[in-house]
Design a protein around this motif. Structure first.
Motif, PDB file in Angstrom:
ATOM      1  N   ASN B 140       0.846  -1.206   0.000  1.00  0.00           N
ATOM      2  CA  ASN B 140       0.000   0.000   0.000  1.00  0.00           C
ATOM      3  C   ASN B 140       0.884   1.260   0.000  1.00  0.00           C
ATOM      4  O   ASN B 140       1.095   1.912   1.020  1.00  0.00           O
ATOM      5  N   ILE B 141       1.346   1.598  -1.171  1.00  0.00           N
ATOM      6  CA  ILE B 141       2.341   2.665  -1.332  1.00  0.00           C
ATOM      7  C   ILE B 141       1.803   4.029  -0.893  1.00  0.00           C
ATOM      8  O   ILE B 141       2.489   4.802  -0.231  1.00  0.00           O
ATOM      9  N   ARG B 142       0.574   4.311  -1.272  1.00  0.00           N
ATOM     10  CA  ARG B 142      -0.003   5.628  -0.933  1.00  0.00           C
ATOM     11  C   ARG B 142      -0.102   5.811   0.575  1.00  0.00           C
ATOM     12  O   ARG B 142       0.148   6.895   1.106  1.00  0.00           O
ATOM     13  N   SER B 143      -0.512   4.744   1.243  1.00  0.00           N
ATOM     14  CA  SER B 143      -0.669   4.845   2.686  1.00  0.00           C
ATOM     15  C   SER B 143       0.692   4.975   3.378  1.00  0.00           C
ATOM     16  O   SER B 143       0.830   5.701   4.375  1.00  0.00           O
ATOM     17  N   GLN B 144       1.677   4.308   2.837  1.00  0.00           N
ATOM     18  CA  GLN B 144       3.032   4.448   3.386  1.00  0.00           C
ATOM     19  C   GLN B 144       3.524   5.887   3.255  1.00  0.00           C
ATOM     20  O   GLN B 144       4.165   6.434   4.160  1.00  0.00           O
ATOM     21  N   ALA B 145       3.233   6.502   2.125  1.00  0.00           N
ATOM     22  CA  ALA B 145       3.665   7.889   1.912  1.00  0.00           C
ATOM     23  C   ALA B 145       3.004   8.816   2.934  1.00  0.00           C
ATOM     24  O   ALA B 145       3.639   9.733   3.471  1.00  0.00           O
ATOM     25  N   LEU B 146       1.748   8.547   3.206  1.00  0.00           N
ATOM     26  CA  LEU B 146       1.045   9.361   4.206  1.00  0.00           C
ATOM     27  C   LEU B 146       1.667   9.155   5.591  1.00  0.00           C
ATOM     28  O   LEU B 146       1.878  10.120   6.337  1.00  0.00           O
ATOM     29  N   ALA B 147       1.974   7.900   5.922  1.00  0.00           N
ATOM     30  CA  ALA B 147       2.599   7.617   7.218  1.00  0.00           C
ATOM     31  C   ALA B 147       3.913   8.393   7.359  1.00  0.00           C
ATOM     32  O   ALA B 147       4.180   8.991   8.414  1.00  0.00           O
ATOM     33  N   ARG B 148       4.701   8.400   6.316  1.00  0.00           N
ATOM     34  CA  ARG B 148       5.983   9.140   6.369  1.00  0.00           C
ATOM     35  C   ARG B 148       5.725  10.624   6.595  1.00  0.00           C
ATOM     36  O   ARG B 148       6.404  11.274   7.377  1.00  0.00           O
ATOM     37  N   ARG B 149       4.744  11.134   5.906  1.00  0.00           N
ATOM     38  CA  ARG B 149       4.424  12.552   6.034  1.00  0.00           C
ATOM     39  C   ARG B 149       3.967  12.897   7.460  1.00  0.00           C
ATOM     40  O   ARG B 149       4.179  14.017   7.941  1.00  0.00           O
ATOM     41  N   LEU B 150       3.363  11.902   8.125  1.00  0.00           N
ATOM     42  CA  LEU B 150       2.926  12.104   9.506  1.00  0.00           C
ATOM     43  C   LEU B 150       4.058  11.868  10.508  1.00  0.00           C
ATOM     44  O   LEU B 150       3.847  11.971  11.715  1.00  0.00           O
ATOM     45  N   GLY B 151       5.237  11.539   9.987  1.00  0.00           N
ATOM     46  CA  GLY B 151       6.389  11.349  10.875  1.00  0.00           C
ATOM     47  C   GLY B 151       6.541   9.933  11.397  1.00  0.00           C
ATOM     48  O   GLY B 151       7.318   9.695  12.329  1.00  0.00           O
ATOM     49  N   ILE B 161       0.119  -7.713  13.052  1.00  0.00           N
ATOM     50  CA  ILE B 161      -1.254  -8.224  12.995  1.00  0.00           C
ATOM     51  C   ILE B 161      -1.366  -9.306  11.915  1.00  0.00           C
ATOM     52  O   ILE B 161      -2.192 -10.193  12.029  1.00  0.00           O
ATOM     53  N   GLU B 162      -0.589  -9.212  10.881  1.00  0.00           N
ATOM     54  CA  GLU B 162      -0.526 -10.295   9.906  1.00  0.00           C
ATOM     55  C   GLU B 162       0.715 -10.131   9.039  1.00  0.00           C
ATOM     56  O   GLU B 162       1.312  -9.054   8.997  1.00  0.00           O
ATOM     57  N   GLU B 163       1.041 -11.201   8.359  1.00  0.00           N
ATOM     58  CA  GLU B 163       2.230 -11.165   7.527  1.00  0.00           C
ATOM     59  C   GLU B 163       2.041 -10.168   6.389  1.00  0.00           C
ATOM     60  O   GLU B 163       0.949 -10.045   5.829  1.00  0.00           O
ATOM     61  N   GLY B 164       3.115  -9.440   6.072  1.00  0.00           N
ATOM     62  CA  GLY B 164       3.022  -8.494   4.972  1.00  0.00           C
ATOM     63  C   GLY B 164       2.452  -7.148   5.373  1.00  0.00           C
ATOM     64  O   GLY B 164       2.211  -6.292   4.529  1.00  0.00           O
ATOM     65  N   VAL B 165       2.235  -6.960   6.663  1.00  0.00           N
ATOM     66  CA  VAL B 165       1.721  -5.681   7.163  1.00  0.00           C
ATOM     67  C   VAL B 165       2.715  -5.137   8.191  1.00  0.00           C
ATOM     68  O   VAL B 165       3.050  -5.820   9.155  1.00  0.00           O
ATOM     69  N   ASP B 166       3.199  -3.923   7.961  1.00  0.00           N
ATOM     70  CA  ASP B 166       4.155  -3.317   8.894  1.00  0.00           C
ATOM     71  C   ASP B 166       3.446  -2.462   9.930  1.00  0.00           C
ATOM     72  O   ASP B 166       2.388  -1.889   9.665  1.00  0.00           O
ATOM     73  N   ALA B 167       4.083  -2.367  11.092  1.00  0.00           N
ATOM     74  CA  ALA B 167       3.615  -1.433  12.129  1.00  0.00           C
ATOM     75  C   ALA B 167       4.449  -0.162  12.022  1.00  0.00           C
ATOM     76  O   ALA B 167       5.662  -0.179  12.220  1.00  0.00           O
ATOM     77  N   TRP B 168       3.815   0.934  11.666  1.00  0.00           N
ATOM     78  CA  TRP B 168       4.465   2.250  11.578  1.00  0.00           C
ATOM     79  C   TRP B 168       4.173   2.981  12.884  1.00  0.00           C
ATOM     80  O   TRP B 168       3.010   3.209  13.221  1.00  0.00           O
ATOM     81  N   VAL B 169       5.240   3.353  13.565  1.00  0.00           N
ATOM     82  CA  VAL B 169       5.056   4.018  14.862  1.00  0.00           C
ATOM     83  C   VAL B 169       4.956   5.522  14.657  1.00  0.00           C
ATOM     84  O   VAL B 169       5.759   6.116  13.922  1.00  0.00           O
ATOM     85  N   HIS B 170       3.992   6.113  15.335  1.00  0.00           N
ATOM     86  CA  HIS B 170       3.832   7.564  15.255  1.00  0.00           C
ATOM     87  C   HIS B 170       4.859   8.248  16.139  1.00  0.00           C
ATOM     88  O   HIS B 170       5.292   7.689  17.143  1.00  0.00           O
ATOM     89  N   PRO B 171       5.231   9.449  15.771  1.00  0.00           N
ATOM     90  CA  PRO B 171       6.218  10.169  16.573  1.00  0.00           C
ATOM     91  C   PRO B 171       5.667  10.488  17.956  1.00  0.00           C
ATOM     92  O   PRO B 171       4.460  10.678  18.114  1.00  0.00           O
ATOM     93  N   GLU B 172       6.540  10.515  18.904  1.00  0.00           N
ATOM     94  CA  GLU B 172       6.127  10.923  20.240  1.00  0.00           C
ATOM     95  C   GLU B 172       5.848  12.418  20.204  1.00  0.00           C
ATOM     96  O   GLU B 172       6.600  13.190  19.643  1.00  0.00           O
ATOM     97  N   GLY B 173       4.761  12.778  20.816  1.00  0.00           N
ATOM     98  CA  GLY B 173       4.441  14.196  20.859  1.00  0.00           C
ATOM     99  C   GLY B 173       4.175  14.622  22.276  1.00  0.00           C
ATOM    100  O   GLY B 173       4.185  13.794  23.187  1.00  0.00           O
ATOM    101  N   ALA B 174       3.936  15.859  22.447  1.00  0.00           N
ATOM    102  CA  ALA B 174       3.588  16.341  23.780  1.00  0.00           C
ATOM    103  C   ALA B 174       2.218  15.772  24.148  1.00  0.00           C
ATOM    104  O   ALA B 174       1.251  15.958  23.412  1.00  0.00           O
ATOM    105  N   ALA B 175       2.143  15.068  25.246  1.00  0.00           N
ATOM    106  CA  ALA B 175       0.887  14.433  25.639  1.00  0.00           C
ATOM    107  C   ALA B 175      -0.093  15.475  26.156  1.00  0.00           C
ATOM    108  O   ALA B 175       0.310  16.533  26.593  1.00  0.00           O
TER     109      ALA B 175
END
Lengths: 187, 175
Positions: B140-151, B161-175
């Protein structure tokens, strides 16, 4: 008020001599998941592993919002235990609106709970929703459910093959104005 | 006779209103779930009955978790363009922000980014989330690009959660 509390307030609550019929809650999920994991659920599309049971339970909740009605969780008054579901049910893919019921565990069978709950659910569908003569779909081989349908005055009409659940029978409930069908003792 | 979700939050961005799902969103959701666009967010082909159940769960998730997927709408129109929101069905190892845009016409405007950014900023103080991910199919290239843009960055050590699916971690922010 939380979203869950607001939902609970929006869903009607019914009462019979021994049972409360109320909105589904998160705290019902373990009992629901245990039912879905058991062979008992083979007549309602199961068995399902816990993650799929969650999505199924989410749909039980969401059906209320999508249709304005749905299945109630049946709670045993004396114990507060959630023991099953019953009520009006009409997901996409169903041939007609249905009255559905399930009891989640074997140890609460044989007490007449399913009939007591289903009659209250039916009375609700007739009086509050204006339903006339809904069906109940019962998968082939589910003899206990067929016996309950007969007890409720339903007549077996025809066979039907559901894309997801398989071969079943369509049972027709007596019309709303037929004696004993709507009001019963629980209205 | 109607039962609606209530006491649900509404998020407003420059161009969008994010609100809880309603029954009237079903046709748009159905169109998306039976379109090739949804291939990365559903388990195989869904007929109408399965798509219906999936949408029921989207709604029910709000009641069960007290949070869920917002429907993305443009200001001045209530039409459902997609969904974005905090997501935690059973079996999810970590809290997620999920997103989907339901038709190609609404792509290329930065709506998904604008909506996801608002949710990212909302979950930290409101739900108290510190670490959360987005699960994205490796194709899912488009979604990956969005994830990068979100940091976000892929966490190879995160539970899957399943094979072929990566977990993209969101940046730590001020809580």
């Amino acid at each position: 008020m939380s979203i869950a509390q607001a939902f609970e307030a929006a869903v009607p609550q019914l009462e019979t001599p021994r049972l409360i019929l109320r909105a589904p809650r998160l705290s019902d999920f373990d009992a629901f998941a245990a039912y879905q994991a058991s062979e008992r659920s083979s007549f309602t599309g199961g068995p399902l592993e816990r993650n799929l049971a969650w999505r199924s339970f989410g749909h039980v909740v969401g059906h209320w919002v999508l249709r304005g009605y749905g299945i109630f969780v049946i709670e045993e008054k004396t114990t507060g235990r959630a023991i099953g579901t019953t009520g009006p049910w009409f997901p996409e893919g169903w041939p007609e609106p249905e009255l559905a019921w399930t009891l989640w565990a074997g140890d609460i069978e044989g007490k007449g709970y399913a009939a007591e709950a289903a009659m209250a659910g039916r009375a609700y569908a007739y009086e509050a929703l204006g339903w006339t003569a809904p069906i109940s779909m019962i998968l082939d081989g589910n003899t206990r459910s067929e016996a309950l349908a007969a007890k409720l005055g339903c007549v077996r009409e025809s066979g039907f093959t559901h894309a997801q659940f398989g071969a079943c029978s369509v049972w027709r409930h007596p019309a709303a104005d037929a004696q004993g069908a709507g009001m019963e003792a629980y209205a | 006779m109607s039962v609606t979700l209530s006491n649900t939050p509404v998020l407003t961005t420059e161009r969008l209103v994010l609100r809880a799902p309603v029954a009237a969103d079903w046709p748009a959701f159905h169109a998306f779930m039976t379109d090739a666009r949804s291939e990365f967010v559903r388990p195989g082909e869904l007929d109408e009955g399965k798509a219906w159940r999936a949408f029921g769960h989207v709604i029910g998730h709000w009641v069960l978790r007290d949070f869920g997927m917002f429907i993305i709408t443009e200001k001045g129109s209530d039409a459902a363009l997609g969904s974005v929101g905090p997501w935690r069905p059973a079996g999810w190892p970590e809290p997620e922000i999920g997103w989907s845009m339901w038709s190609a016409e609404t792509e290329g405007k930065g709506y998904a980014f604008e909506a996801a950014q608002a949710v990212q900023a909302w979950v930290r103080p409101t739900l108290g989330w510190t670490r959360f991910v987005s699960y994205i199919d490796q194709k899912n290239i488009r979604s990956q690009a969005l994830a990068r843009r979100l940091g976000c960055v892929i966490d190879p050590a995160a539970a899957a959660i399943e094979e072929g699916v990566d977990a993209w971690v969101h940046p730590e922010g001020a809580a």
